[in-house]
Enzyme design. Structure first.
Site, mmCIF file in Angstrom:
data_model
loop_
_atom_site.group_PDB
_atom_site.id
_atom_site.type_symbol
_atom_site.label_atom_id
_atom_site.label_comp_id
_atom_site.label_asym_id
_atom_site.label_seq_id
_atom_site.Cartn_x
_atom_site.Cartn_y
_atom_site.Cartn_z
ATOM 1 N N LYS A 211 -7.030 20.453 -4.970
ATOM 2 C CA LYS A 211 -8.318 21.040 -6.254
ATOM 3 C C LYS A 211 -8.436 21.779 -7.300
ATOM 4 O O LYS A 211 -7.270 22.316 -7.645
ATOM 5 C CB LYS A 211 -9.571 21.990 -5.296
ATOM 6 N N GLU B 176 2.179 30.532 -5.744
ATOM 7 C CA GLU B 176 2.802 30.590 -6.831
ATOM 8 C C GLU B 176 1.900 31.877 -7.272
ATOM 9 O O GLU B 176 0.919 30.935 -8.258
ATOM 10 C CB GLU B 176 3.169 29.564 -7.612
ATOM 11 N N CYS C 151 1.906 32.043 -17.428
ATOM 12 C CA CYS C 151 2.603 33.005 -16.585
ATOM 13 C C CYS C 151 3.855 33.124 -16.590
ATOM 14 O O CYS C 151 4.252 34.132 -16.118
ATOM 15 C CB CYS C 151 2.604 32.379 -13.961
ATOM 16 N N GLU D 182 -1.999 41.191 -15.693
ATOM 17 C CA GLU D 182 -1.830 39.656 -16.991
ATOM 18 C C GLU D 182 -3.245 39.868 -17.524
ATOM 19 O O GLU D 182 -4.147 40.894 -17.428
ATOM 20 C CB GLU D 182 -2.218 38.971 -16.218
HETATM 21 P P1 NAD Z 1 -7.166 31.975 -10.499
HETATM 22 O O1 NAD Z 1 -6.888 32.389 -9.464
HETATM 23 O O2 NAD Z 1 -9.234 32.326 -10.998
HETATM 24 O O3 NAD Z 1 -7.601 30.098 -9.995
HETATM 25 C C1 NAD Z 1 -7.010 29.444 -9.381
HETATM 26 C C2 NAD Z 1 -7.018 28.369 -9.049
HETATM 27 O O4 NAD Z 1 -8.000 28.943 -7.286
HETATM 28 C C3 NAD Z 1 -8.606 28.006 -9.010
HETATM 29 O O5 NAD Z 1 -8.620 26.420 -9.001
HETATM 30 C C4 NAD Z 1 -9.954 28.436 -8.819
HETATM 31 O O6 NAD Z 1 -11.076 27.648 -8.688
HETATM 32 C C5 NAD Z 1 -9.360 28.557 -7.200
HETATM 33 N N1 NAD Z 1 -9.976 29.610 -6.542
HETATM 34 C C6 NAD Z 1 -10.691 30.543 -6.477
HETATM 35 N N2 NAD Z 1 -11.245 31.486 -5.837
HETATM 36 C C7 NAD Z 1 -10.436 30.758 -4.334
HETATM 37 C C8 NAD Z 1 -11.053 31.104 -3.024
HETATM 38 N N3 NAD Z 1 -11.516 32.408 -2.798
HETATM 39 N N4 NAD Z 1 -10.416 30.010 -2.383
HETATM 40 C C9 NAD Z 1 -9.654 29.043 -2.870
HETATM 41 N N5 NAD Z 1 -8.943 29.092 -4.617
HETATM 42 C C10 NAD Z 1 -9.920 29.544 -4.784
HETATM 43 O O7 NAD Z 1 -6.518 31.277 -11.564
HETATM 44 P P2 NAD Z 1 -6.796 31.197 -13.335
HETATM 45 O O8 NAD Z 1 -7.524 31.987 -14.075
HETATM 46 O O9 NAD Z 1 -7.477 29.423 -12.937
HETATM 47 O O10 NAD Z 1 -5.398 30.430 -13.566
HETATM 48 C C11 NAD Z 1 -4.767 31.901 -14.211
HETATM 49 C C12 NAD Z 1 -2.787 32.481 -13.571
HETATM 50 O O11 NAD Z 1 -2.674 31.513 -12.469
HETATM 51 C C13 NAD Z 1 -2.744 33.485 -13.768
HETATM 52 O O12 NAD Z 1 -2.272 34.545 -12.580
HETATM 53 C C14 NAD Z 1 -1.509 32.877 -13.696
HETATM 54 O O13 NAD Z 1 -0.367 33.469 -13.581
HETATM 55 C C15 NAD Z 1 -1.343 31.785 -12.335
HETATM 56 N N6 NAD Z 1 0.000 30.887 -12.624
HETATM 57 C C16 NAD Z 1 1.078 30.823 -11.770
HETATM 58 C C17 NAD Z 1 1.991 30.357 -12.235
HETATM 59 C C18 NAD Z 1 3.223 30.270 -10.818
HETATM 60 O O14 NAD Z 1 3.886 29.734 -11.619
HETATM 61 N N7 NAD Z 1 3.180 31.459 -10.582
HETATM 62 C C19 NAD Z 1 1.917 29.219 -12.878
HETATM 63 C C20 NAD Z 1 0.121 29.005 -14.127
HETATM 64 C C21 NAD Z 1 -0.866 29.988 -13.195
#
Ligand code: NAD
Length: 494
Positions: free
Chosen positions: A172, A247, A281, A382
């Site tokens: 997803k 991650e 990230c 962040e």
């Molecule tokens: P987010 O946590 O808001 O969303 C990530 C994903 O989770 C999206 O696809 C979202 O639709 C889904 N999601 C939301 N609620 C959910 C639930 N209850 N159950 C399952 N899935 C759900 O993150 P974002 O704003 O899309 O991305 C930014 C974040 O991602 C930052 O915190 C960043 O640090 C992190 N990130 C981490 C890495 C890594 O490798 N550690 C890499 C890229 C981004």
């Protein structure tokens, strides 16, 4: 256009909800996504489960061959992928062409080789009466959730190790950025991945994401996103004790010791803070500079930030693009305002650009902040925007302590020409990667993943294949005895 890829076919979602996709650079709507419902997840998981029966029995060479065809197809389509990634995520086209797309193609090529390197211990007689061996088997159906900041690379990081090891997957992507994950899945089907091995459902995280990670037929969950959502995912997966690969967020420190090459550190800080408009990230977010270099460093970074060109993402001369959405820009601006309210000094930026050409996009100026407490929200959490905080430190002990003083541990860098300081930093900073005199580069052969609340599990590299496989111990009796020697411990027949 349909935005679900299930069992080898593009389909419409079955929910009643549509969301518009907008170019973050102009605000122009370019597509409408008919979102998935939980029934679509059921179909995708069923397809993945069925496909796993065949895919898990393919030879490593067969899987490697399909991945190798995929890397050729992606290379032929690299410009289409770069354009689509730039449009949906608001990336400057140069970044998409030089980083996102080539990085993904190299990843596919790497996993084509890695598929043939499943490792384990030597078969042998570890007990005199038995022969033991190891099987390394796929986990099964993987339910994956990806964020919007690197939509193509995150899709690749999730899909590749999973399928290289013989698993099948339902991914997803973020509902803001599903396009290149769908293009990737279609290209994979053309390369020879059978229907059902790779499925993509585009839907809301709170509904279909949550449903996918708790689905009874999903054997393992891999998630990339924020620590807040990640902990919700852990809870949703807990009742069925699923394997997890998480991650999460990061708040990378950038530690500059007083013997560092100041010019290199300033250039490095600007590039590492502004990459992907700070929506990375591993981006440098907290620079700690040893007192003798502090003023010079702040001056040099402010100067360089002033030279960064904001512009339309389609223009190859643009350095810095917009944030991904109006909400993201609001969130970044609020965090900067909160820091200002606590007395922080905004040395540069801290506002939207005045250029009328950028007025409809989600742009925010490169921002440099000093004079803020280590405990402030802008230092601890962040921001995910083009914002760098710079703070001074005195002793080496302080530099290392401050670097470690957040709940995150994804990435870090130290800048020094002294080999002992470098060694100490690499040993004592608790993060999944510690760069010396650089900050950001990644390579397919090396692992990416966090310490502390940045999560667990590794992306890329051979280590990710370990995460997407389970080892099984096989033990053969060698004696043919009815009564084994160890039975006397339990029932000592006379
Ligand atoms: P987010 O946590 O808001 O969303 C990530 C994903 O989770 C999206 O696809 C979202 O639709 C889904 N999601 C939301 N609620 C959910 C639930 N209850 N159950 C399952 N899935 C759900 O993150 P974002 O704003 O899309 O991305 C930014 C974040 O991602 C930052 O915190 C960043 O640090 C992190 N990130 C981490 C890495 C890594 O490798 N550690 C890499 C890229 C981004």
């Amino acid at each position: 256009v349909s935005h679900q890829f299930i069992n080898g076919e593009l389909r419409e979602g079955t929910s009643t909800e549509w969301v518009p996709l907008r170019d973050p650079s102009t605000g122009r709507e370019f597509d409408q996504v008919h979102l998935a419902d939980t029934g679509d997840v059921d179909c995708a998981v069923r397809a993945a489960k069925l496909a796993g029966e065949g895919w898990s029995r393919t030879t490593p060479a067969e899987r490697s061959g399909v991945l190798s065809s995929l890397s050729r197809i992606l290379a032929e389509r690299s410009e289409q992928f770069a354009q689509a990634e730039s449009l949906q995520a608001g990336k400057p086209i140069r970044l998409a062409r030089e980083f996102d797309v080539p990085g993904t193609i190299d990843n596919v090529a790497f996993f084509s080789g890695a598929a043939r390197n499943l490792e384990g211990k030597a078969t042998g007689e570890y007990s005199a009466d038995h022969t033991s061996s190891i099987r390394r088997e796929p986990v099964g159906v993987i339910g994956s959730i990806a964020p919007w900041n690197y939509p193509l690379q995150m899709a690749a990081w999730k899909i590749l190790p999973a399928v290289a090891a013989g698993n099948t997957i339902v991914l997803k992507p973020s509902e803001l950025t599903p396009i290149t994950a769908l293009m990737f899945a279609q290209a994979a089907a053309e390369a020879g991945f059978p229907p059902g091995v790779i499925n993509v459902v585009s839907g809301k995280g709170s509904l279909v994401g949550n449903y996918l990670v708790g689905h009874p037929d999903v054997d393992m969950v891999s998630f990339t996103g924020s620590t807040e959502v990640g902990t919700r995912v852990v809870r949703a997966a807990a009742p069925s004790a699923k394997r997890l690969h998480m991650e999460l967020g990061g708040k990378a420190p950038f530690v500059v010791f007083d013997d560092a090459n100041l010019e290199a550190a300033a250039h490095g800080a600007v590039a590492a803070a502004l990459i992907n408009t700070g929506q990375d990230c591993t981006a440098a977010t907290r620079a700690y500079v040893q007192r003798p270099l502090f003023d010079q460093f702040v001056g040099a970074v402010a100067d360089l930030m002033g030279q960064v060109r904001l512009g339309p993402t389609s223009d190859p001369s643009t350095d810095l693009g917009p944030l991904v959405s109006p909400q993201q820009r609001r969130s970044v601006a609020q965090k900067v305002e909160a820091a200002r309210g606590e007395g922080a000094k905004v040395v540069r930026g801290g506002d939207v650009p005045a250029d009328p050409q950028l007025a409809n996009g989600c742009y925010y100026l490169p921002t440099l902040i000093t004079d803020v407490a280590q405990s402030a929200d802008i230092v601890q959490n962040e921001v995910f925007g083009p914002v760098l905080v710079v703070l001074p430190f005195d002793s080496d002990d302080d530099g290392i302590r401050l670097a470690n003083d957040t709940r995150y541990g994804l990435a870090a860098s130290a800048w020094t020409t002294n080999v002992y300081r470098a060694l100490r930093a690499t040993r004592e900073i608790r993060a999944g990667v510690v760069w010396i005199n650089d900050h950001i580069p990644i390579i397919s052969e090396m692992p990416h993943g966090g310490f502390k609340q940045s999560g667990y599990g590794k992306d890329m590299s051979q280590y990710s294949l370990d995460d997407y496989t389970v080892v099984k111990h096989i033990m053969f009796d060698r004696t043919e005895h009815v009564r084994k020697a160890w039975h006397r411990t339990i029932f000592a027949l006379s």
